[in-house]
Motif scaffolding. Structure first.
Motif, PDB file in Angstrom:
ATOM      1  N   UNK A 196     -19.961  16.951 -23.838  1.00  0.00           N
ATOM      2  CA  UNK A 196     -19.220  17.869 -24.713  1.00  0.00           C
ATOM      3  C   UNK A 196     -19.590  17.603 -26.160  1.00  0.00           C
ATOM      4  N   UNK A 197     -19.347  18.601 -27.030  1.00  0.00           N
ATOM      5  CA  UNK A 197     -19.718  18.456 -28.439  1.00  0.00           C
ATOM      6  C   UNK A 197     -18.606  17.888 -29.314  1.00  0.00           C
ATOM      7  N   UNK A 198     -17.475  17.516 -28.720  1.00  0.00           N
ATOM      8  CA  UNK A 198     -16.387  16.847 -29.444  1.00  0.00           C
ATOM      9  C   UNK A 198     -15.824  15.757 -28.542  1.00  0.00           C
ATOM     10  N   UNK A 199     -15.118  14.807 -29.161  1.00  0.00           N
ATOM     11  CA  UNK A 199     -14.412  13.792 -28.380  1.00  0.00           C
ATOM     12  C   UNK A 199     -13.153  13.379 -29.131  1.00  0.00           C
ATOM     13  N   UNK A 200     -12.137  12.900 -28.419  1.00  0.00           N
ATOM     14  CA  UNK A 200     -10.936  12.412 -29.101  1.00  0.00           C
ATOM     15  C   UNK A 200     -11.262  11.194 -29.946  1.00  0.00           C
ATOM     16  N   UNK A 201     -10.550  11.052 -31.058  1.00  0.00           N
ATOM     17  CA  UNK A 201     -10.753   9.918 -31.947  1.00  0.00           C
ATOM     18  C   UNK A 201     -10.031   8.707 -31.355  1.00  0.00           C
ATOM     19  N   UNK A 202     -10.795   7.748 -30.906  1.00  0.00           N
ATOM     20  CA  UNK A 202     -10.245   6.515 -30.346  1.00  0.00           C
ATOM     21  C   UNK A 202     -10.325   5.433 -31.405  1.00  0.00           C
ATOM     22  N   UNK A 203      -9.185   4.866 -31.752  1.00  0.00           N
ATOM     23  CA  UNK A 203      -9.139   3.835 -32.785  1.00  0.00           C
ATOM     24  C   UNK A 203      -9.573   2.477 -32.236  1.00  0.00           C
ATOM     25  N   UNK A 204     -10.248   1.715 -33.064  1.00  0.00           N
ATOM     26  CA  UNK A 204     -10.506   0.327 -32.704  1.00  0.00           C
ATOM     27  C   UNK A 204      -9.164  -0.404 -32.673  1.00  0.00           C
ATOM     28  N   UNK A 205      -8.960  -1.321 -31.746  1.00  0.00           N
ATOM     29  CA  UNK A 205      -7.680  -2.033 -31.668  1.00  0.00           C
ATOM     30  C   UNK A 205      -7.271  -2.668 -32.993  1.00  0.00           C
ATOM     31  N   UNK A 206      -8.251  -3.189 -33.732  1.00  0.00           N
ATOM     32  CA  UNK A 206      -7.927  -3.842 -35.010  1.00  0.00           C
ATOM     33  C   UNK A 206      -7.509  -2.855 -36.097  1.00  0.00           C
ATOM     34  N   UNK A 207      -7.746  -1.547 -35.871  1.00  0.00           N
ATOM     35  CA  UNK A 207      -7.369  -0.530 -36.861  1.00  0.00           C
ATOM     36  C   UNK A 207      -6.027   0.123 -36.555  1.00  0.00           C
ATOM     37  N   UNK A 208      -5.459  -0.171 -35.401  1.00  0.00           N
ATOM     38  CA  UNK A 208      -4.211   0.491 -35.002  1.00  0.00           C
ATOM     39  C   UNK A 208      -3.050   0.163 -35.950  1.00  0.00           C
ATOM     40  N   UNK A 209      -2.978  -1.067 -36.423  1.00  0.00           N
ATOM     41  CA  UNK A 209      -1.884  -1.469 -37.311  1.00  0.00           C
ATOM     42  C   UNK A 209      -1.934  -0.683 -38.619  1.00  0.00           C
ATOM     43  N   UNK A 210      -3.117  -0.509 -39.166  1.00  0.00           N
ATOM     44  CA  UNK A 210      -3.263   0.260 -40.409  1.00  0.00           C
ATOM     45  C   UNK A 210      -2.867   1.708 -40.164  1.00  0.00           C
ATOM     46  N   UNK A 211      -3.304   2.268 -39.054  1.00  0.00           N
ATOM     47  CA  UNK A 211      -3.007   3.663 -38.740  1.00  0.00           C
ATOM     48  C   UNK A 211      -1.499   3.908 -38.645  1.00  0.00           C
ATOM     49  N   UNK A 212      -0.772   2.945 -38.109  1.00  0.00           N
ATOM     50  CA  UNK A 212       0.673   3.108 -37.938  1.00  0.00           C
ATOM     51  C   UNK A 212       1.471   2.786 -39.200  1.00  0.00           C
ATOM     52  N   UNK A 213       0.839   2.174 -40.175  1.00  0.00           N
ATOM     53  CA  UNK A 213       1.536   1.759 -41.397  1.00  0.00           C
ATOM     54  C   UNK A 213       1.807   2.976 -42.289  1.00  0.00           C
ATOM     55  N   UNK A 214       3.062   3.394 -42.357  1.00  0.00           N
ATOM     56  CA  UNK A 214       3.414   4.604 -43.115  1.00  0.00           C
ATOM     57  C   UNK A 214       3.279   4.422 -44.623  1.00  0.00           C
ATOM     58  N   UNK A 215       3.180   3.181 -45.086  1.00  0.00           N
ATOM     59  CA  UNK A 215       3.008   2.957 -46.525  1.00  0.00           C
ATOM     60  C   UNK A 215       1.560   3.202 -46.951  1.00  0.00           C
TER      61      UNK A 215
END
Length: 221
Positions: free
Chosen positions: A159-178
């Motif tokens: 397929x020409x697209x794929x879901x964005x899968x976060x690296x485990x080490x980046x999950x904390x930053x992604x969830x940080x609302x600040x």
């Protein structure tokens, strides 16, 4: 495009993976064919702890007249350009746990569904954004969209697209609302490493949203 995925693990495995307390955990059983408009497991952070809950798969902007304008995917390239996505991207981010997703590969005999997953077969996290829509009668619906990106080498043959899968080490930053600085967030939105992923063909049974059993993930031989 990401329109089907699986989450075949137990609730206990999810709580352990995302360091979530079991208090107020939602009901969950293994799912083999999760589809749009369904309620899906998501992980958010309340400023101190990760929380697990369910949101409807389909994000509807607050100004929409009805739920018909809901979007299941948000392109990483347009997150800062589209008004429907910009505020959720900066302020309302979540993780969507999965252990595989499906895409349909064009073949001479038609489209062949493929199951795509980690080599380890472990849980991973789609990058998600969410928003709450309020109807004229006061009904509130909180919906989520899966961010998509360009495919890696494993997925590009399907397929020409794929879901964005976060690296485990980046999950904390992604969830940080600040964290609301695009220069910090955008670099996280890269295709996941192809050498850590694998895929195999599955039955066309997965094409019917009513089918949700282990048969949907059985490898064709």
């Amino acid at each position: 495009m990401c329109g089907r995925y699986t989450l075949t693990v137990t609730l206990e495995e999810l709580l352990l993976r995302y360091s979530v307390d079991s208090v107020n955990a939602p009901f969950h059983e293994p799912r083999y064919n999760i589809s749009p408009s369904q309620m899906v497991i998501t992980v958010l952070n309340d400023g101190q702890n990760n929380r697990i809950g369910k949101l409807k798969w389909g994000l509807t902007p607050p100004w929409a007249k009805d739920l018909k304008t809901s979007t299941i995917n948000a392109r990483a390239e347009t997150l800062l350009q589209k008004s429907s996505f910009k505020i959720p991207f900066l302020k309302k981010r979540c993780l969507i746990p999965a252990d595989s997703f499906f895409e349909w590969k064009p073949t001479a005999n038609g489209k062949q569904p493929m199951r795509i997953m980690m080599n380890s077969e472990e849980i991973f996290s789609f990058a998600g954004i969410y928003e709450t829509w309020t109807g004229s009668d006061g009904t509130k619906v909180s919906g989520v969209a899966v961010i998509t990106t360009e495919p890696n080498q494993t997925v590009s043959e399907i397929h020409n697209r794929m879901p964005l899968i976060l690296k485990p080490e980046d999950e904390k930053i992604w969830l940080d609302r600040t964290v609301q600085d695009p220069s910090v967030l955008m670099p996280l939105l890269q295709p996941y490493s192809a050498d850590q992923m694998k895929c195999y063909a599955v039955s066309t049974e997965v094409g019917n949203v009513k089918n949700d059993s282990k048969r949907c993930i059985k490898e064709l031989v």
